[in-house]
Design an enzyme around this catalytic site. Structure first.
Site, PDB file in Angstrom:
ATOM      1  N   LYS A  14      25.183 -95.120 -44.621  1.00 37.49           N
ATOM      2  CA  LYS A  14      25.882 -96.164 -43.881  1.00 37.49           C
ATOM      3  C   LYS A  14      27.313 -96.267 -44.389  1.00 37.49           C
ATOM      4  O   LYS A  14      27.541 -96.513 -45.572  1.00 37.49           O
ATOM      5  CB  LYS A  14      25.180 -97.515 -44.038  1.00 37.49           C
ATOM      6  CG  LYS A  14      25.899 -98.625 -43.268  1.00 37.49           C
ATOM      7  CD  LYS A  14      25.448-100.002 -43.698  1.00 37.49           C
ATOM      8  CE  LYS A  14      26.394-101.052 -43.156  1.00 37.49           C
ATOM      9  NZ  LYS A  14      26.129-102.390 -43.691  1.00 37.49           N
ATOM     10  N   GLY A  52      28.089-112.074 -44.296  1.00 36.46           N
ATOM     11  CA  GLY A  52      27.690-113.210 -45.114  1.00 36.46           C
ATOM     12  C   GLY A  52      27.977-114.575 -44.519  1.00 36.46           C
ATOM     13  O   GLY A  52      27.705-115.595 -45.152  1.00 36.46           O
ATOM     14  N   ALA A 112      25.743-107.593 -39.801  1.00 35.48           N
ATOM     15  CA  ALA A 112      26.568-108.663 -40.362  1.00 35.48           C
ATOM     16  C   ALA A 112      26.597-109.895 -39.474  1.00 35.48           C
ATOM     17  O   ALA A 112      26.728-109.793 -38.253  1.00 35.48           O
ATOM     18  CB  ALA A 112      27.996-108.202 -40.630  1.00 35.48           C
TER      19      ALA A 112
END
Length: 270
Positions: free
Chosen positions: A106, A167, A193
């Site tokens: 990734k 996050g 994400a």
């Protein structure tokens, strides 16, 4: 169909996976909690930040691979913490050495440490190098449909646009761009994400995403193992809803869900 067969697998670089949930391994209190959460999630692909997690580069420290063995999971090395394409390429070449020639990786190249927004210019440059070097690249990117298509054309095996900032837990902020990316893609599209809770994961799957990758949403929950279980169910439910095809949205409907003809006491007239 036999119990172990899956007629709707997620196919990445030619390999089928029964789970469409990919999970990270950072931010847990210890490797034991990491293992318990990963197992509760049902994930088969587990991403590992090479710059932050020991997978053998520090021989005198505990290795994540003892808790998450490559014999049971597909380890997906990632370049979290890299801010240039060159750093990302070096990191993944190290991962390939540590994992005995492992090619599925990734790629993420960040733009700044405050927002962790992707630097798409550096990402594109790194992707070109890695693909030429024989890597099978899953790539984290912005929700720009043009950039997503360019990364696919470079040869990335999956495109992974953000739902919102890493996050943040803000969920999907731009469903329209995400739908354009999905409609134009010929490789898997996975939201990466910004997922905060189970409903975010379900929405991503209902839109037609092929999968969801998350870390903080599970690791930062009050009960990470329980949240991992919830995310597993959400991804499965969202996928089934997408395949089933939802009813059209209407402001209101004059058609009741039950038949009106033959109702007791009815004259049949409005």
């Amino acid at each position: 169909m036999k119990p172990h067969e899956n007629l709707d697998p997620l196919v990445i670089a030619g390999k089928p996976y029964s789970s469409r949930l990919l999970v990270g391994t950072g931010k847990y209190k210890d490797f034991a909690e990491t293992k318990a959460a990963v197992e509760a999630s049902g994930a088969q692909i587990v991403t590992v930040a090479i710059r932050r997690t020991n997978i053998g580069q520090n021989p005198n420290e505990p290795s994540l691979l003892d808790a998450i063995p490559p014999s049971k999971f597909t380890i997906l090395p990632n370049t979290a913490g890299c801010y240039t394409g060159d750093d990302a390429v070096r990191t993944l070449r190290l991962a390939r050495e540590l994992l005995d020639g492992h090619e599925l990786v990734k790629l993420e190249v960040l733009g700044d440490p405050r927002t962790l927004y992707p630097n798409v210019v550096e990402t594109i440059a790194a992707a070109k190098t890695l693909v030429k070097d024989g890597f099978k690249v899953m790539v984290y990117t912005s929700d720009d449909p043009i950039i997503a298509k360019e990364l696919e054309q470079i040869g990335c095996v999956a495109v992974m646009p953000l739902a919102s900032l890493i996050g943040s837990g803000m969920g999907i902020l731009n469903t329209w761009n995400l739908q354009i990316i999905i409609e134009n893609a010929e490789v898997p599209v996975l939201v990466d994400a910004g997922v905060g809770t189970a409903s975010d994961a379900a929405i991503a799957m209902e839109l037609g995403c092929d999968g969801v990758l998350m870390n903080t949403a599970i690791a930062a929950a009050r009960n990470p193992v329980l949240m991992a279980s919830a995310m597993k169910k959400a991804v499965e439910a969202g996928r089934e809803a997408f395949l089933a095809g939802r009813m059209p949205k209407k402001l209101y409907s004059a058609s009741p869900s039950s038949p009106t003809g033959g109702v007791i006491g009815s004259t049949g007239k409005p």
